[in-house]
Design a protein around this motif. Structure first.
Motif, PDB file in Angstrom:
ATOM      1  N   ARG B  32      36.784  39.411  61.097  1.00 10.47           N
ATOM      2  CA  ARG B  32      36.298  38.033  60.905  1.00 10.47           C
ATOM      3  C   ARG B  32      35.071  37.995  60.017  1.00 10.47           C
ATOM      4  O   ARG B  32      34.727  36.928  59.479  1.00 10.47           O
ATOM      5  N   ARG B 178      29.810  24.175  70.867  1.00 11.26           N
ATOM      6  CA  ARG B 178      30.748  24.034  69.739  1.00 11.26           C
ATOM      7  C   ARG B 178      30.664  22.607  69.211  1.00 11.26           C
ATOM      8  O   ARG B 178      30.321  21.684  69.938  1.00 11.26           O
ATOM      9  N   LYS B 184      35.590  25.739  65.277  1.00  9.77           N
ATOM     10  CA  LYS B 184      35.419  27.191  65.351  1.00  9.77           C
ATOM     11  C   LYS B 184      35.658  27.651  66.786  1.00  9.77           C
ATOM     12  O   LYS B 184      35.284  26.969  67.730  1.00  9.77           O
ATOM     13  N   PRO B 185      36.265  28.815  66.930  1.00 10.44           N
ATOM     14  CA  PRO B 185      36.683  29.228  68.275  1.00 10.44           C
ATOM     15  C   PRO B 185      35.543  29.784  69.123  1.00 10.44           C
ATOM     16  O   PRO B 185      34.480  30.137  68.591  1.00 10.44           O
ATOM     17  N   SER B 199      34.033  35.010  69.740  1.00  6.00           N
ATOM     18  CA  SER B 199      34.899  34.122  68.955  1.00  6.00           C
ATOM     19  C   SER B 199      36.332  34.217  69.428  1.00  6.00           C
ATOM     20  O   SER B 199      37.050  33.222  69.441  1.00  6.00           O
ATOM     21  N   GLU B 200      36.775  35.414  69.772  1.00  5.51           N
ATOM     22  CA  GLU B 200      38.163  35.602  70.174  1.00  5.51           C
ATOM     23  C   GLU B 200      38.221  36.459  71.434  1.00  5.51           C
ATOM     24  O   GLU B 200      37.403  37.364  71.617  1.00  5.51           O
ATOM     25  N   TYR B 201      39.255  36.203  72.214  1.00  8.53           N
ATOM     26  CA  TYR B 201      39.421  36.938  73.476  1.00  8.53           C
ATOM     27  C   TYR B 201      39.530  38.442  73.262  1.00  8.53           C
ATOM     28  O   TYR B 201      39.077  39.229  74.089  1.00  8.53           O
ATOM     29  N   ARG B 202      40.139  38.858  72.133  1.00 13.67           N
ATOM     30  CA  ARG B 202      40.337  40.302  71.960  1.00 13.67           C
ATOM     31  C   ARG B 202      39.017  41.069  71.976  1.00 13.67           C
ATOM     32  O   ARG B 202      39.005  42.268  72.245  1.00 13.67           O
ATOM     33  N   ALA B 205      38.454  41.733  75.716  1.00 14.85           N
ATOM     34  CA  ALA B 205      39.559  42.346  76.466  1.00 14.85           C
ATOM     35  C   ALA B 205      39.210  43.715  77.030  1.00 14.85           C
ATOM     36  O   ALA B 205      39.863  44.172  77.963  1.00 14.85           O
ATOM     37  N   GLY B 206      38.190  44.388  76.476  1.00 15.02           N
ATOM     38  CA  GLY B 206      37.842  45.714  76.962  1.00 15.02           C
ATOM     39  C   GLY B 206      36.700  45.713  77.970  1.00 15.02           C
ATOM     40  O   GLY B 206      36.298  46.778  78.449  1.00 15.02           O
ATOM     41  N   VAL B 215      38.045  33.169  82.655  1.00 13.85           N
ATOM     42  CA  VAL B 215      38.081  33.101  81.186  1.00 13.85           C
ATOM     43  C   VAL B 215      38.364  31.660  80.785  1.00 13.85           C
ATOM     44  O   VAL B 215      39.297  31.044  81.298  1.00 13.85           O
ATOM     45  N   GLU B 217      37.625  28.442  77.447  1.00  9.52           N
ATOM     46  CA  GLU B 217      37.076  28.073  76.146  1.00  9.52           C
ATOM     47  C   GLU B 217      36.088  26.940  76.349  1.00  9.52           C
ATOM     48  O   GLU B 217      36.420  25.945  77.001  1.00  9.52           O
TER      49      GLU B 217
END
Lengths: 237, 228
Positions: B32, B178, B184-185, B199-202, B205-206, B215, B217
């Motif tokens: 990103r 936001r 924008k996420p 910005s993103e769940y990925r 994820a760790g 979790v 938004e």
């Protein structure tokens, strides 16, 4: 890639393979194969562009564009996500079904020409934006600006709809079981016909959203006032 | 694009792992923002905040400055894809207009020049021509004028026009907001051990115990704050 012999079910590990490798394997599998994608961990673009009938389960939360560009006029894969998904699930879908067991982020089913996107949780903003013939069914709530500029197809919202529903709507039809925060420009509530009730009944049967009473939904369609240039508005240009 | 991450640690046992938690979060969002990478590390209350920012991708910058070894109770980071000003270390996020105040931004402000002129007329001095710095200086200005963080953030929502997810931290607070169209996420994961935003769940994820985390938004235009 050479064609693979179907082994049921095929398991693909998203930690071991790149997204591109996974999608290549999916494309090479014969019709009717069952596939499980494990450890998706929010990865984007899983099962994108799969045109033939596969049964794909994504075993966890996934990222953006899941199942996008999939299927064709004659059908497509059946994708189930056992979790939530990010932006634009099923974007530009042509056929087949994508079922999200959790919630979907923004723009679910954006520009989908065919097929069905089923969201068992909630959908965020702009669900069904620019829909072009597909079906977007949400069991829960849909966020603001859902159905924006939707041209054809059906949106079913089992919960409440956020502000600006159906703004600049063309010929898509939106059914809402709950409350509508507000309608967007040129969207209007229309009389529910028997055909509408039948359409919602069959969607309820297809999705399993039996909390929706087909006779009690609100139909939202286009007032068609933004379609044409009107001579009395000449001065505005 | 640009990616933002942040984590406020609630369980003191996790503080030793702050850097090790932040690195994979940032690396997950390297795509990103491949131009440059920056972080702010809140090591201990009363100690100065450590800010690291440099040109380079997240894996490069994290390795260069050994971010994985950092400890602390709070950290935020940014991966930058420059759209409106130069790619230099000075133009990287986080911007820190006052001690203990750090801001990372994903998006773009359309009226930043107007706000900048007003702030300059009030004596505020800028380091760069970056639009995100204007938001950071604005928040710093409001806090110096006596606002609390929530008031300052409401002023941001009132005064700024554009797309944004903003993550703002002080020594004791962690806030995310936001824009009203959610252009924008942002995703939040909260457990009893931490609250994390990305910005993103990925990028989340760790994290330890994320499967049991709440979790969600952040809703458009709504301010979320957490306090230590």
């Amino acid at each position: 890639m050479e064609s693979l012999t179907a082994v049921h079910p095929v398991t693909l590990d998203c930690e071991a393979l790149s997204v591109r490798e996974i999608n290549r394997v999916l494309r090479a599998l014969p019709d009717g194969s069952e596939v499980r994608l494990v450890a998706p961990r929010g990865r984007h673009n899983l099962a994108v562009g799969i045109e033939h009938p596969l049964s794909i389960t994504i075993d966890g939360n996934a990222g953006y564009f899941i199942g996008g560009l999939g299927g064709s006029r004659t059908g497509g894969p059946s994708i189930t996500v056992d979790g939530f998904v990010g932006w634009s699930v099923g974007e530009n879908l042509m056929g087949g079904t994508i079922r999200i067991r959790g919630s979907a982020s923004q723009s679910a089913g954006a520009s989908a020409c065919g097929g069905t996107i089923v969201v068992e949780g909630d959908a965020s903003l702009r669900a069904g934006i620019s829909l072009k013939g597909g079906t977007v069914a949400v069991a829960g709530d849909a966020g603001a600006m859902s159905g924006f500029m939707a041209q054809a197809g059906t949106i079913l919202i089992g919960g409440n709809a956020g502000a600006g529903l159906g703004d600049s709507l063309y010929e898509a039809v939106i059914y809402v079981a709950g409350r509508i925060d507000s309608l967007g420009a040129d969207a209007r509530v229309e009389e529910l016909t028997e055909d509408d009730v039948d359409a919602v009944k069959s969607l309820v049967a297809q999705t399993g959203f039996d909390h929706i009473a087909p006779g009690d939904v609100t139909r939202v369609g286009s007032a068609r006032q933004l379609y044409h240039f009107r001579s009395e508005h000449h001065g505005a240009y | 694009m640009c990616g933002i991450v942040g984590i406020l640690i609630k369980d003191p046992d996790l503080e030793a792992e702050l850097g090790a938690l932040l690195v994979p979060m940032l690396e997950a969002l390297a795509e990103r923002g491949p131009d440059s990478t920056g972080l702010a590390i809140y090591r201990q209350e009363g100690q100065p905040v450590e800010i690291v920012k440099d040109v380079g991708s997240a894996p490069d910058v994290c390795r260069r400055y050994d971010i994985a070894s950092r400890t602390g109770y709070q950290g935020i980071g940014h991966t930058r894809m420059a759209t409106e000003s130069a790619v230099t270390a000075r133009h990287c996020h986080p911007f820190s207009p006052a001690p203990e105040l750090c801001v990372v931004h994903n998006g773009s402000f359309s009226n930043h020049a107007t706000v900048r002129r007003r702030l300059e007329a009030d004596g505020v001095v800028f380091d760069t021509d970056n639009d995100s710095e204007v938001a950071a200086r604005f928040i710093g200005f409001r806090l110096a004028a006596g606002d609390d963080l929530e008031e300052a953030m409401r002023w941001v929502q009132k005064e700024f026009d554009g797309f944004f997810t903003l993550l703002v931290t002080t020594a004791t607070q962690f806030a995310v907001v936001r824009d009203p169209f959610a252009c924008k996420p942002a995703t939040v994961a909260e457990t009893d051990r931490y609250v994390a935003v990305a910005s993103e769940y990925r990028a989340l994820a760790g994290l330890p115990g994320v499967d049991g985390a709440a979790v969600f938004e952040p809703a458009p235009g709504e301010l979320y704050t957490w306090s230590r």
